[in-house]
Design a protein around this motif. Structure first.
Motif, PDB file in Angstrom:
ATOM      1  N   ASP A 240       0.794  -1.110  -0.007  1.00  0.00           N
ATOM      2  CA  ASP A 240      -0.028   0.063  -0.069  1.00  0.00           C
ATOM      3  C   ASP A 240       0.806   1.337  -0.051  1.00  0.00           C
ATOM      4  N   SER A 241       1.879   1.255  -1.095  1.00  0.00           N
ATOM      5  CA  SER A 241       2.755   2.396  -0.946  1.00  0.00           C
ATOM      6  C   SER A 241       2.931   3.119  -2.177  1.00  0.00           C
ATOM      7  N   THR A 242       3.277   4.248  -2.291  1.00  0.00           N
ATOM      8  CA  THR A 242       3.571   5.021  -3.338  1.00  0.00           C
ATOM      9  C   THR A 242       5.081   5.264  -3.762  1.00  0.00           C
ATOM     10  N   ILE A 243       5.471   5.149  -4.759  1.00  0.00           N
ATOM     11  CA  ILE A 243       7.097   5.210  -5.315  1.00  0.00           C
ATOM     12  C   ILE A 243       7.087   6.156  -6.368  1.00  0.00           C
ATOM     13  N   SER A 244       7.708   7.128  -6.492  1.00  0.00           N
ATOM     14  CA  SER A 244       7.680   7.907  -7.497  1.00  0.00           C
ATOM     15  C   SER A 244       9.094   8.685  -8.095  1.00  0.00           C
ATOM     16  N   SER A 245       9.491   8.942  -9.209  1.00  0.00           N
ATOM     17  CA  SER A 245      10.936   9.400  -9.579  1.00  0.00           C
ATOM     18  C   SER A 245      10.676  10.192 -10.796  1.00  0.00           C
ATOM     19  N   THR A 261      15.503  -9.992  -2.179  1.00  0.00           N
ATOM     20  CA  THR A 261      13.984 -10.505  -2.490  1.00  0.00           C
ATOM     21  C   THR A 261      13.135  -9.154  -2.205  1.00  0.00           C
ATOM     22  N   VAL A 262      12.420  -8.927  -2.996  1.00  0.00           N
ATOM     23  CA  VAL A 262      11.540  -7.495  -2.856  1.00  0.00           C
ATOM     24  C   VAL A 262      10.218  -8.071  -3.240  1.00  0.00           C
ATOM     25  N   ASN A 263       9.184  -8.233  -2.195  1.00  0.00           N
ATOM     26  CA  ASN A 263       7.800  -8.483  -2.427  1.00  0.00           C
ATOM     27  C   ASN A 263       6.884  -7.239  -2.266  1.00  0.00           C
ATOM     28  N   ILE A 264       6.171  -6.837  -3.330  1.00  0.00           N
ATOM     29  CA  ILE A 264       5.659  -5.543  -3.235  1.00  0.00           C
ATOM     30  C   ILE A 264       4.188  -5.742  -3.766  1.00  0.00           C
ATOM     31  N   SER A 265       3.184  -5.210  -3.280  1.00  0.00           N
ATOM     32  CA  SER A 265       1.748  -5.446  -3.473  1.00  0.00           C
ATOM     33  C   SER A 265       1.005  -4.091  -3.345  1.00  0.00           C
ATOM     34  N   ASP A 266       0.001  -3.962  -3.938  1.00  0.00           N
ATOM     35  CA  ASP A 266      -0.916  -2.776  -3.790  1.00  0.00           C
ATOM     36  C   ASP A 266      -0.500  -1.437  -3.632  1.00  0.00           C
ATOM     37  N   SER A 267       0.528  -1.338  -4.677  1.00  0.00           N
ATOM     38  CA  SER A 267       1.238  -0.143  -4.591  1.00  0.00           C
ATOM     39  C   SER A 267       1.350   0.377  -6.078  1.00  0.00           C
ATOM     40  N   GLU A 268       1.542   1.797  -5.934  1.00  0.00           N
ATOM     41  CA  GLU A 268       1.776   2.592  -7.257  1.00  0.00           C
ATOM     42  C   GLU A 268       3.290   2.985  -7.310  1.00  0.00           C
ATOM     43  N   ILE A 269       3.539   3.158  -8.655  1.00  0.00           N
ATOM     44  CA  ILE A 269       5.084   3.464  -8.981  1.00  0.00           C
ATOM     45  C   ILE A 269       4.896   4.272 -10.260  1.00  0.00           C
ATOM     46  N   THR A 270       5.622   5.261 -10.269  1.00  0.00           N
ATOM     47  CA  THR A 270       5.381   6.224 -11.294  1.00  0.00           C
ATOM     48  C   THR A 270       6.872   6.660 -11.490  1.00  0.00           C
ATOM     49  N   THR A 271       7.177   6.718 -12.775  1.00  0.00           N
ATOM     50  CA  THR A 271       8.681   7.361 -13.206  1.00  0.00           C
ATOM     51  C   THR A 271       8.365   8.244 -14.488  1.00  0.00           C
ATOM     52  N   ASN A 291      -0.808  -6.880  -8.019  1.00  0.00           N
ATOM     53  CA  ASN A 291      -1.713  -5.755  -8.078  1.00  0.00           C
ATOM     54  C   ASN A 291      -1.100  -4.325  -7.982  1.00  0.00           C
ATOM     55  N   LEU A 292      -0.108  -4.038  -8.849  1.00  0.00           N
ATOM     56  CA  LEU A 292       0.759  -2.797  -8.972  1.00  0.00           C
ATOM     57  C   LEU A 292       0.241  -2.140 -10.125  1.00  0.00           C
ATOM     58  N   THR A 293       0.138  -0.947  -9.632  1.00  0.00           N
ATOM     59  CA  THR A 293      -0.022   0.094 -10.852  1.00  0.00           C
ATOM     60  C   THR A 293       1.197   0.953 -11.248  1.00  0.00           C
ATOM     61  N   ILE A 294       1.676   0.500 -12.208  1.00  0.00           N
ATOM     62  CA  ILE A 294       2.879   1.213 -12.881  1.00  0.00           C
ATOM     63  C   ILE A 294       2.791   1.936 -13.870  1.00  0.00           C
ATOM     64  N   GLU A 295       3.311   3.050 -13.991  1.00  0.00           N
ATOM     65  CA  GLU A 295       3.245   3.910 -15.375  1.00  0.00           C
ATOM     66  C   GLU A 295       4.566   4.718 -15.445  1.00  0.00           C
ATOM     67  N   THR A 296       5.256   4.707 -16.759  1.00  0.00           N
ATOM     68  CA  THR A 296       6.531   5.080 -16.860  1.00  0.00           C
ATOM     69  C   THR A 296       6.320   6.072 -18.075  1.00  0.00           C
ATOM     70  N   SER A 297       7.056   7.130 -18.194  1.00  0.00           N
ATOM     71  CA  SER A 297       6.777   8.029 -19.101  1.00  0.00           C
ATOM     72  C   SER A 297       8.273   8.363 -20.162  1.00  0.00           C
TER      73      SER A 297
END
Length: 559
Positions: A240-245, A261-271, A291-297
């Protein structure tokens, strides 16, 4: 083996003129040449003309032949750090040329990435591909392999060792953290690093808002400048976290190294910047995503990304979207499995596998939209799924594997699947295929020009074992004369289209068994044009529709 130069340069060459040991200089106007730098004087660069080559490889083998050292046994110092080919793959000729690079755009290539460079990036022994116009003026320069010096100050050469920069915040003790904010705007700096610790992060915000990278490859390989870096055997659970770059080379979540090991769930990542993937895995690390939402530009910013050393990636559910060029939804130099997810590349091919690695998809919705004109990989071919070997050292030489069960695979431009310079096993079962480009091939298995270092021209075909199980296929398949296809229609599959063998565009020596087709009991092949294949085993049904199948022995089959 590289031939030793058997001649010496004659009198100093006039600008853009060729100096050779014969009295009459060769004319390279209007041509593209490959050469090794022997001298640099300001903007004037002298090249020994020659060609890039690669060791012969058995299609079924996972080891280079001719005594070549396998990529996975090389140290970082021995691997090529710049360009797609090691300089040792250059075969020198007996002629040289001096060119003026003043004002010329210089590009540096690694894998699918093409980076802007300067004259300072060109040193002795570097390998260049130079395009000349009809008046012998330089039109373009591509750096294919590094010279005698690295280029860390320009950001393109790897440091030759694990270099991860600094971190604004470091967690090195086991613990649980919630609702914390970790930020960074520093150069070569992670916003958050977890180092050799078992850590759970819940509801945290990680923001890499700025900060330049001094070394692009250290960012790609080791996690320098990433927003969140897990390293040195860390075990990180993120919920349940938000990561942005917003920083170049600012990958979102980076898992580096065997035992990490990285276990990541229910989080948003935007770069938003170039060379900034969503989740990145290298050096044998592991990433498990749900269940990640990832968007890169940015460009060269795959949503699910791996690089040198690979690892294991598993993703279940979620949405993975890219908006930049050379930014597939998934780029694999690892073992990557994705289930029940939406994978969308708005300006790139959807999927890429490099070398001895894999992508396995189950019940995924996959869409690619590669540009004809933008993005460096479109210079060679436009496609939706690419399977290849770059020879950069980032991926071991061996068999690539692509499998997809259920779901949809949509191509908005180009060929559906393109295979070059590698051996590949492809399995499709119950996938809904849609190619919106009427001129695009269903499957394109051909050699390439080698202008990007993907093997040697005339020797870099693809070898494909393609099994369709309970699958509907529609479209044409092309195999060039230095490539092979073993196509099997099984479990009531239905193929509508043609299979044709064509000459290799670079004039390579033809191989046998170019295209073998097997139609098993209950499966159907409906022809939409005349076909040329090597052999046919038909235990199912073929609808000729007035067309013919010509075999390698000259036999013509028809209704």
């Amino acid at each position: 083996m590289i031939k030793r130069m058997t001649a010496i340069l004659c009198a100093a060459a006039m600008m853009l003129s060729l100096t050779a040991c014969s009295e009459k200089a060769a004319d390279y106007s209007g041509k593209t040449i490959t050469g090794q730098v022997t001298a640099v004087d300001g903007s004037q660069v002298t090249l020994q003309i020659g060609e890039l080559n690669e060791p012969e490889r058995n299609a079924q083998s996972e080891m280079p032949q001719d005594g070549q050292t396998p990529p996975d046994s090389l140290s970082d110092n021995e691997r090529p750090l710049l360009g797609n080919m090691p300089a040792s793959n250059f075969i020198a000729g007996e002629e040289s040329i001096t060119v003026d690079l003043d004002g010329v755009a210089i590009r540096i290539e690694r894998g699918m990435e093409v980076l802007d460079g300067t004259i300072e990036d060109i040193t002795e022994n570097a390998i260049l591909v130079v395009e000349l116009d009809e008046k012998n003026a330089v039109k373009s320069v591509m750096v294919k392999a590094a010279g005698s010096m690295g280029m860390p100050e320009s950001g393109f050469g790897g440091s030759g060792e694990v270099a991860q920069g600094t971190a604004a915040h470091t967690l090195s003790a086991n613990g649980e953290y919630s609702e914390e904010t970790y930020s960074s705007s520093g150069d070569d700096e992670n916003a958050l690093r977890v180092d050799n610790a078992a850590v759970t992060l819940s509801g945290v915000t990680v923001d890499k808002s700025a900060g330049a990278t001094s070394n692009t490859q250290d960012g790609d390989f080791y996690g320098m400048n990433a927003a969140l870096l897990a390293s040195n055997g860390a075990e990180v659970t993120i919920q349940d976290s938000t990561i942005s770059s917003s920083a170049q080379n600012g990958n979102g979540v980076f898992s580096y190294g065997s035992g990490t090991t990285v276990n990541i769930s229910d989080s948003e990542i935007t770069t938003t910047a170039d060379n900034s993937g969503g989740i990145q895995t290298t050096g044998g690390g592991t990433t498990n995503a749900a269940n990640l939402t990832i968007e890169t530009s940015g460009n060269s910013s795959a949503a699910i990304r791996s690089d040198r050393g690979g690892g294991t990636v598993q993703a279940d559910g979620g949405s993975y979207t890219t908006n930049g060029y050379n930014s597939p939804a998934v780029y694999s130099t690892a073992a990557i499995t994705v289930k029940n997810a939406a994978l969308t590349a708005n300006h790139s091919e959807a999927l890429v596998i490099e070398g001895k690695n894999s992508i396995a998809l189950e019940n995924c919705t996959v869409t690619g939209n590669m540009s004809d004109t933008e993005g460096s990989s479109s210079d060679e071919n436009v496609h939706n799924v690419m399977i290849y070997q770059s020879m950069s050292g980032d991926a071991d030489v061996g068999t690539s594997e692509f499998s997809m069960t259920g779901g949809t695979l949509t191509s908005n431009n180009g060929d559906m699947i393109y295979v070059t310079n590698t051996h590949s096993i492809i399995k499709l079962s119950g996938v809904e295929l849609a190619n919106e480009d009427a001129e695009g091939y269903l499957l394109n298995i051909t050699g390439n020009s080698a202008s990007r270092g993907w093997g040697a021209a005339g020797k870099n075909g693809g070898q494909v074992e393609f099994t369709a199980s309970g699958q509907v296929l529609e479209g044409d398949i092309v195999v060039d004369s230095i490539s092979t296809l073993d196509l099997r229609l099984t479990d009531h599959s239905d193929f509508t289209g043609t299979v044709k063998i064509v000459e290799n565009a670079q004039g390579g020596t033809a191989v046998s068994d170019n295209a073998a087709v097997t139609v098993e009991n209950g499966s159907t092949w409906t022809l939409t044009g005349d076909c040329t294949i090597t052999s046919l085993e038909n235990n199912g049904t073929i609808h000729f529709n007035g067309y013919t199948i010509t075999l390698a022995d000259g036999t013509v089959l028809k209704q």
